[in-house]
Each structure stands twice: as C-alpha cells, then as structure tokens.
Design an enzyme around this catalytic site. Structure first.
Site, PDB file in Angstrom:
ATOM      1  N   LYS A 135      -7.776  -7.652  -7.279  1.00 46.21           N
ATOM      2  CA  LYS A 135      -6.667  -7.299  -6.369  1.00 46.21           C
ATOM      3  C   LYS A 135      -6.149  -5.941  -6.620  1.00 46.21           C
ATOM      4  O   LYS A 135      -5.676  -4.917  -5.934  1.00 46.21           O
ATOM      5  CB  LYS A 135      -5.234  -8.288  -6.270  1.00 46.21           C
ATOM      6  CG  LYS A 135      -5.647  -9.342  -5.493  1.00 46.21           C
ATOM      7  CD  LYS A 135      -4.946  -9.376  -3.987  1.00 46.21           C
ATOM      8  CE  LYS A 135      -5.455 -10.301  -3.038  1.00 46.21           C
ATOM      9  NZ  LYS A 135      -4.921 -11.538  -3.025  1.00 46.21           N
ATOM     10  N   LYS A 216     -15.750  -9.526   2.210  1.00 51.80           N
ATOM     11  CA  LYS A 216     -14.507 -10.532   2.288  1.00 51.80           C
ATOM     12  C   LYS A 216     -13.709 -10.314   3.573  1.00 51.80           C
ATOM     13  O   LYS A 216     -13.206  -8.680   3.720  1.00 51.80           O
ATOM     14  CB  LYS A 216     -13.968 -10.020   1.003  1.00 51.80           C
ATOM     15  CG  LYS A 216     -12.801 -11.099   0.636  1.00 51.80           C
ATOM     16  CD  LYS A 216     -12.491 -10.551  -0.803  1.00 51.80           C
ATOM     17  CE  LYS A 216     -10.764 -10.971  -0.617  1.00 51.80           C
ATOM     18  NZ  LYS A 216      -9.886 -10.487  -1.711  1.00 51.80           N
ATOM     19  N   LYS A 219      -7.355  -7.890   5.757  1.00 47.89           N
ATOM     20  CA  LYS A 219      -6.674  -6.980   7.027  1.00 47.89           C
ATOM     21  C   LYS A 219      -6.858  -5.742   6.668  1.00 47.89           C
ATOM     22  O   LYS A 219      -6.818  -4.947   7.521  1.00 47.89           O
ATOM     23  CB  LYS A 219      -5.067  -7.296   6.985  1.00 47.89           C
ATOM     24  CG  LYS A 219      -4.872  -8.836   7.852  1.00 47.89           C
ATOM     25  CD  LYS A 219      -3.393  -9.129   7.811  1.00 47.89           C
ATOM     26  CE  LYS A 219      -3.198 -10.643   7.821  1.00 47.89           C
ATOM     27  NZ  LYS A 219      -2.247 -11.049   7.338  1.00 47.89           N
TER      28      LYS A 219
END
Ligand code: TYM
Length: 350
Positions: A135, A216, A219
């Site tokens: 992330k 993956k 958004k």
C-alpha cells in the site's frame, strides 16, 4: 479454487474446513466506508456475511477509523459514506434482526484494545506485513508513513478480538491481517492468561475477484464496478473488459486462465464457465460475443442491490436507527471484554 464447490463457504485455519451448520461461533467482519463498495466486496465478503447470519452470532462493522488511516486529510465524507454503506449492506441482505450492524467509532473500546495490543506488538513485525509495504508503494500523493497506518492491522485485530470472534469472513487480501490477529491473540494469552480465541478466516469460493483489466481490483485503477452502477455503466465496463492479449484474431485460440472475462464467468455465471473455456480455447466464440454474454449475469447481481439502495435512501432515519441500536448492543459486549482484559493485565479498576 478453494475447497469443494458444494460447500457454501470454507474456513481456513491451518487447513481446517468447516461445513455449514457444523458449529456455531461468533463472527465479526468489517468494511471501510471509503466510497461505494464494488462487486469484489460482494463476492469476496458480503455474500458470506449474509449466509452466515443464519448460523452464527454475527457482528458487522463499518470501520470508519480504518478509512481515516489513508483518508485523514479529508475526512468530511466519511460520515455520509458510513450511512450509505449501511444502505448497501441492507440492500445486499444483511438483516438487523439477525445480525448486529455497528459503527466502529461508536464503540470506543475498540481503540482501548488497540492501544493495549500496541504495547506488546513489535514494530518490525508490523513493518513486515506485505500489504503494508504494498500500500505504501501503491497509494501515491499521500504521506502514509504514519503511526495510524502502520497500526491499521492492530486496530483490525482489536475489532475482531473485542467480540472474541471465532470466524472472520473476508476476501483473500485480508489473510495477512488475520494471521496477525491470531498472533496477537496467542501473544496476549501467553502474556496475561487465556482470554481470546484463535480466529478462523472464512473465504467464499471467490476470494479474489480481479479488476476488469485483469489487474488487482482497485478504485484507483478504475477497473471496478460499484454495487450501484447503472445498467449502462455496467454494459460499458463489461464490453471494455481486457481479454487474453495473445488472442489477436478471431481465429486465434484463447487462454481462459489468463482472461478476466473467464474469471467473471466463473464468478457470475458458473453454469456457463466450462462451455466458455472450451469455446475460447478452440476459437469457437469471439471475445466481443463472449463479453456480451456476461453483461446480463453481472446486471443480475448489481440490479437488486441498486434498487434496494434506492428504497433505503428514502428512509435514512431508519438506517441511522439500525446503526445506533447495533452500536449500543456491540458496545455492551465490547465493554465486557475490556473489563476482562483489564483484569487479565492486573490494572486497578476503581
Ligand atoms: P475493505 O473495506 O477493503 O473490503 C471489504 C471486504 O471486501 C473484500 N474484498 C474483496 N474480495 C474479493 N475480491 C476482491 N477484489 C475484493 N476486494 C475487497 C475484502 O477482503 C474485505 O473482506 N481491513 C478491512 C476492513 C476491516 C476488517 C476488520 C475486516 C477492518 N477491521 C475486522 C475484517 C475484520 C478492509 O480494508 O476491507
């Protein structure tokens, strides 16, 4: 694919498989109120949440503090999105008569447990969690080298263990966090005495739905379909799906195993998946036609949710009442656990 297809769901705890109805337990799972949930959230998590309501003591949380770990600069929307998320859940079939639907920030005991866990969790252990590094790389333009973001999975462990949950239905991307949750429980039990169960992860038969481009689902990649997308939006997204890049001409044989359209057939129209794979491998059907055949099965999943949300939007006060009642019920249980935790630690309780 995990486990035999005739199981409604499968549980993973070092290889364990759970048959529906074989045992009752306590379920907790959560979702971030960061925009409208997508079809991956439904297939990977919500579908199991709904099924488990009849067999388990279920608590489902709108984890608004988790949304702040990445969205701390602009938290204004989180409140509105929390209410909207509750509407989606209700439209998907979560039933407040069967399950407790709660808001994380309305139960501050989650934060107390998070704090106590943070006393014994080592920094290197948290830094090693693969999703943390991933992330940090993926989310650009925001400083995520924060204390709160590193502690994200610790807060998640607190969400789960505060209800002594035995089962946690989630998508595959949560596996590392649930591994940590088990370690936290083991470490706590070893240090202060037995209190927490060792939680099992529960997956649907579709724990990772890829994005419409095969990457993956995210958004930020624009490769998702939200659970309130209009018929036209779904049609466009499915028609624009990426297919096997090596299948250039209609007569080229395709490779369903690398094609997200095939993955979607498995998820949305499993009865047609085998025929689709056969026709793809033998160049009997073109990609455009194949995608067209997928539009209606995806619509059939999204349509009732979109319509259900429209109905709930007429009753925002009722949705707020459901969350208020659920949060109060959850709080009573959380307070009980926190009292036991303080006793285990030997803290003085005036
Ligand atoms: P969140 O809000 O990102 O996602 C909610 C659930 O949807 C699943 N999911 C998917 N499943 C299959 N395919 C996909 N493409 C896909 N995308 C998302 C996720 O695995 C998840 O189950 N950390 C959690 C929230 C959380 C939580 C908890 C979960 C906080 N505390 C305690 C369980 C227990 C998260 O960010 O989920």
């Amino acid at each position: 694919m995990i486990g035999p297809a005739n199981l409604d769901y499968v549980a993973h705890n070092r290889g364990g498989v759970l048959r529906k109805g074989a045992m009752k337990g306590i379920v907790f799972s959560g979702m971030q109120p960061s925009g409208t949930p997508h079809i991956g959230n439904k297939l990977g998590a919500l579908d199991n949440w709904v099924k488990m309501q009849d067999e388990y003591d279920c608590i489902y949380g709108i984890v608004d503090w988790h949304a702040l770990t990445t969205g701390y600069e602009d938290p204004k929307e989180v409140g509105r999105q929390s209410l909207e998320l509750a509407m989606i859940w209700l439209a998907c079939g979560l039933d407040p008569q069967k399950s407790t639907l709660m808001l994380q920030s309305a139960v501050p005991e989650h934060a107390e447990l998070h704090l106590l866990f943070s006393m014994f969790l080592s920094l290197p252990r948290l830094e090693r969690i693969p999703t943390y590094k991933e992330k940090l790389r993926e989310i650009e333009g925001r400083n995520l080298t924060t204390y709160g973001f590193l502690g994200y999975p610790v807060l998640q462990a607190a969400d789960i263990l505060i209800y002594k949950s035995t089962h946690v239905p989630v998508g595959k991307d949560q596996d590392y966090h649930l591994e940590l949750t088990r370690e936290v429980a083991e470490q706590f039990n070893r240090l202060y005495g037995q209190l927490f169960p060792i939680t099992q992860t529960v997956h649907t038969v579709f724990p990772v739905l890829p994005g419409t481009d095969g990457r993956k689902m995210s958004k930020s990649y624009g490769n998702t379909s939200s659970l309130t997308d209009s018929e036209d939006m779904i049609k466009d997204k499915v028609r624009n799906m990426v297919t096997d890049p090596q299948r250039i001409k209609r007569t080229d044989p395709g490779r369903p195993e690398v094609c997200p359209v095939y993955a979607y057939y498995q998820a949305f129209a499993p009865q047609e998946a085998e025929r689709t794979a056969h026709e793809c491998r033998n160049a009997l059907r073109g990609c455009v036609e194949c995608k067209l055949g997928l539009v209606e099965p995806v619509q059939a999943v999204v349509r009732p949710v979109r319509e259900g949300v429209e109905t709930w939007q007429q009753q925002p006060d009722e949705v707020a009442r459901i969350l208020h009642t659920g949060s109060q019920q959850a709080r009573g249980r959380a307070q009980q656990t926190v009292t036991e935790v303080r006793e285990h630690l030997g803290l003085w309780q005036p």
